[in-house]
Design a protein around this motif. Structure first.
Motif, mmCIF file in Angstrom:
data_model
loop_
_atom_site.group_PDB
_atom_site.id
_atom_site.type_symbol
_atom_site.label_atom_id
_atom_site.label_comp_id
_atom_site.label_asym_id
_atom_site.label_seq_id
_atom_site.Cartn_x
_atom_site.Cartn_y
_atom_site.Cartn_z
ATOM 1 N N ARG A 289 0.848 -1.185 0.000
ATOM 2 C CA ARG A 289 0.000 0.000 0.000
ATOM 3 C C ARG A 289 0.891 1.244 0.000
ATOM 4 N NH1 ARG A 289 -3.578 -3.049 3.958
ATOM 5 N NH2 ARG A 289 -2.071 -2.321 5.513
ATOM 6 N N PRO A 290 0.621 2.217 -0.885
ATOM 7 C CA PRO A 290 1.476 3.401 -1.010
ATOM 8 C C PRO A 290 1.607 4.200 0.283
ATOM 9 C CG PRO A 290 -0.040 3.232 -2.865
ATOM 10 C CD PRO A 290 -0.485 2.211 -1.866
ATOM 11 N N LEU A 291 2.837 4.671 0.530
ATOM 12 C CA LEU A 291 3.114 5.516 1.693
ATOM 13 C C LEU A 291 3.602 6.889 1.230
ATOM 14 C CD1 LEU A 291 4.962 2.912 3.970
ATOM 15 C CD2 LEU A 291 2.611 3.749 4.235
ATOM 16 N N ASN A 292 4.845 6.952 0.741
ATOM 17 C CA ASN A 292 5.423 8.229 0.317
ATOM 18 C C ASN A 292 6.236 8.063 -0.957
ATOM 19 O OD1 ASN A 292 4.715 9.902 2.728
ATOM 20 N ND2 ASN A 292 5.991 8.376 3.762
ATOM 21 N N PRO A 293 6.091 8.994 -1.901
ATOM 22 C CA PRO A 293 6.934 8.933 -3.108
ATOM 23 C C PRO A 293 8.329 9.457 -2.802
ATOM 24 C CG PRO A 293 5.498 10.848 -3.219
ATOM 25 C CD PRO A 293 5.116 10.095 -1.962
ATOM 26 N N PHE A 294 9.332 8.878 -3.474
ATOM 27 C CA PHE A 294 10.707 9.362 -3.378
ATOM 28 C C PHE A 294 10.865 10.445 -4.427
ATOM 29 C CE2 PHE A 294 15.179 9.245 -4.770
ATOM 30 C CZ PHE A 294 15.827 9.433 -3.547
ATOM 31 N N ARG A 295 10.952 11.690 -3.954
ATOM 32 C CA ARG A 295 11.022 12.819 -4.884
ATOM 33 C C ARG A 295 12.412 12.925 -5.503
ATOM 34 N NH1 ARG A 295 6.066 13.732 -6.549
ATOM 35 N NH2 ARG A 295 4.603 13.999 -4.813
ATOM 36 N N THR A 296 12.448 12.939 -6.804
ATOM 37 C CA THR A 296 13.709 13.079 -7.519
ATOM 38 C C THR A 296 13.489 13.965 -8.726
ATOM 39 O OG1 THR A 296 15.556 11.860 -8.488
ATOM 40 C CG2 THR A 296 13.346 10.974 -8.902
ATOM 41 N N ARG A 297 14.541 14.194 -9.493
ATOM 42 C CA ARG A 297 14.438 15.104 -10.637
ATOM 43 C C ARG A 297 15.501 14.740 -11.671
ATOM 44 N NH1 ARG A 297 16.419 17.561 -6.224
ATOM 45 N NH2 ARG A 297 14.403 18.434 -5.691
ATOM 46 N N GLN A 298 15.459 15.431 -12.792
ATOM 47 C CA GLN A 298 16.460 15.228 -13.832
ATOM 48 C C GLN A 298 17.830 15.657 -13.327
ATOM 49 O OE1 GLN A 298 16.326 13.929 -17.130
ATOM 50 N NE2 GLN A 298 18.538 14.159 -16.977
ATOM 51 N N VAL A 299 18.840 14.832 -13.596
ATOM 52 C CA VAL A 299 20.213 15.199 -13.229
ATOM 53 C C VAL A 299 20.909 15.833 -14.434
ATOM 54 C CG1 VAL A 299 20.351 13.335 -11.541
ATOM 55 C CG2 VAL A 299 21.209 12.952 -13.871
ATOM 56 N N LYS A 300 22.001 16.526 -14.150
ATOM 57 C CA LYS A 300 22.784 17.130 -15.212
ATOM 58 C C LYS A 300 23.587 16.048 -15.918
ATOM 59 C CE LYS A 300 26.311 20.676 -16.077
ATOM 60 N NZ LYS A 300 27.242 21.633 -15.454
ATOM 61 N N ASN A 301 23.527 16.030 -17.229
ATOM 62 C CA ASN A 301 24.275 15.058 -18.018
ATOM 63 C C ASN A 301 25.681 15.569 -18.331
ATOM 64 O OD1 ASN A 301 22.651 12.652 -18.553
ATOM 65 N ND2 ASN A 301 21.204 14.078 -19.516
ATOM 66 N N ASN A 302 26.557 14.622 -18.650
ATOM 67 C CA ASN A 302 27.922 14.936 -19.090
ATOM 68 C C ASN A 302 28.694 15.779 -18.076
ATOM 69 O OD1 ASN A 302 27.397 13.673 -21.668
ATOM 70 N ND2 ASN A 302 26.261 15.518 -22.220
ATOM 71 N N ASP A 303 28.495 15.502 -16.812
ATOM 72 C CA ASP A 303 29.187 16.234 -15.749
ATOM 73 C C ASP A 303 30.178 15.287 -15.069
ATOM 74 O OD1 ASP A 303 30.055 17.665 -13.586
ATOM 75 O OD2 ASP A 303 28.076 17.935 -12.668
ATOM 76 N N PRO A 304 31.487 15.505 -15.244
ATOM 77 C CA PRO A 304 32.470 14.593 -14.640
ATOM 78 C C PRO A 304 32.437 14.575 -13.119
ATOM 79 C CG PRO A 304 33.547 16.565 -15.500
ATOM 80 C CD PRO A 304 32.134 16.607 -15.992
ATOM 81 N N PHE A 305 31.760 15.588 -12.526
ATOM 82 C CA PHE A 305 31.696 15.662 -11.069
ATOM 83 C C PHE A 305 30.340 15.193 -10.520
ATOM 84 C CE2 PHE A 305 34.684 18.934 -12.548
ATOM 85 C CZ PHE A 305 35.841 18.427 -11.976
ATOM 86 N N PHE A 306 29.551 14.508 -11.367
ATOM 87 C CA PHE A 306 28.290 13.922 -10.911
ATOM 88 C C PHE A 306 28.555 12.520 -10.362
ATOM 89 C CE2 PHE A 306 24.789 10.986 -11.708
ATOM 90 C CZ PHE A 306 23.780 11.594 -10.967
ATOM 91 N N PHE A 307 28.126 12.288 -9.119
ATOM 92 C CA PHE A 307 28.330 10.980 -8.490
ATOM 93 C C PHE A 307 27.043 10.414 -7.882
ATOM 94 C CE2 PHE A 307 32.370 13.326 -8.252
ATOM 95 C CZ PHE A 307 33.173 12.468 -8.994
ATOM 96 N N ASN A 308 25.904 10.988 -8.274
ATOM 97 C CA ASN A 308 24.605 10.537 -7.751
ATOM 98 C C ASN A 308 24.559 10.621 -6.222
ATOM 99 O OD1 ASN A 308 21.964 9.774 -8.340
ATOM 100 N ND2 ASN A 308 22.378 7.593 -7.981
ATOM 101 N N TYR A 309 25.192 11.688 -5.693
ATOM 102 C CA TYR A 309 25.205 11.912 -4.253
ATOM 103 C C TYR A 309 24.844 13.364 -3.975
ATOM 104 C CZ TYR A 309 26.891 12.494 0.512
ATOM 105 O OH TYR A 309 26.976 12.775 1.851
ATOM 106 N N PRO A 310 23.720 13.630 -3.261
ATOM 107 C CA PRO A 310 22.767 12.644 -2.742
ATOM 108 C C PRO A 310 22.022 11.939 -3.877
ATOM 109 C CG PRO A 310 21.921 14.864 -2.461
ATOM 110 C CD PRO A 310 23.325 15.028 -2.924
#
Length: 278
Positions: free
Chosen positions: A127-148
């Protein structure tokens, strides 16, 4: 029409599989296969799952001869897959009817190598509780590490492009998914689908929900460090990246600047420009 491979790594979750199965059968997109690999379950998962899937040839069932861990199991699943695009679904979770079709629409664009969407946290009865809110990430960024973390569920990826990476780190028992996502990110564009496409069940037997939180934090730091080395980075925000991994705090401290307000504003502007101009 491209084929989609639903990859299911099972360990002692057969009792929840019926709802996962029902969600697969309800898919709007019809050209799919489901590849299931049981990692030497100690309960009745094998007989339960086999009974549910019956003689449906779209479901292919395999067993590890001995418990091998999630890294090895998921890596084997990708090797066993025959589809153009793959996506992991845990046997205790479920996907919405348009989950695969929404993803596949984006893979018509050749530069897209990975998609992800919103997932809904659910109780033990799904049964649904809470959605995990996320968004589009920046592409082609060498400093992107999916954190948070932004890239979470329902993650789908090009199998052909995956085979061009170093592939999944089979030694990992935690954060193996983050390792995969960062390797795929380095190969092309990732696309956020602004829909709830995954139902994530919270229950006492969930591997990622119990005593693995602190270990996951440590493993994720190693994943980030490996990505830094793979990208040949020497400095981040003017600070030197260590030659060898020692502890997680050293890695996370390097990324602390990404929480600052000026950085976050700059990132939002660049992502907006990315969405407008491609």
């Amino acid at each position: 029409m491209m084929k989609f491979s639903i990859l299911i790594a099972n360990y002692n979750n057969g009792k929840y599989f019926k709802e996962c199965y029902d969600s697969i059968m309800a898919q709007e997109y019809k050209n799919w296969e489901a590849v299931i690999l049981d990692d030497a379950s100690t309960d009745d998962s094998v007989s339960t799952i086999k009974k549910i899937i019956g003689g449906d040839r779209r479901f292919r069932f395999f067993e590890n001869p001995a418990n091998s861990g999630v890294g090895i199991t998921k890596s084997k699943l990708i090797e066993l897959a025959e589809g153009d695009v793959c996506g992991f679904v845990d046997p205790d979770d479920a996907i919405t009817p348009t989950a695969i079709s929404s993803s596949m629409a984006n893979f018509q664009k050749k530069e897209v190598v990975l998609t992800y969407s919103i997932f809904m946290s659910c109780d033990e009865n799904l049964r649904p509780l809470n959605p995990f809110r996320t968004r589009q990430v920046k592409n082609n960024d060498p400093f992107f590490f999916n954190y948070p973390i932004q890239i979470a569920h329902f993650v789908c990826f090009s199998r052909k492009i995956y085979l061009q990476t170093e592939k999944m780190n089979t030694a990992m028992r935690i954060s193996e998914d983050q390792d995969l996502y960062l390797k795929m990110y380095e190969k092309g564009k990732v696309k956020f689908i602004n829909e709830v496409n995954y139902l994530y069940r919270l229950h006492s037997g969930g591997i990622s929900q119990n005593d693995n939180k602190s270990r996951s934090y440590e493993y994720f730091a190693k994943v980030i460090f490996n990505a830094m080395k793979r990208r040949n980075l020497k400095k981040i925000n003017g600070r030197n990246i260590p030659d060898e991994y020692t502890h997680s705090k050293e890695i996370y401290d390097l990324l602390e600047y990404q929480h600052s307000i000026p950085y976050r504003i700059k990132k939002k502007i660049s992502i907006f420009a990315q969405q407008i101009f491609g």
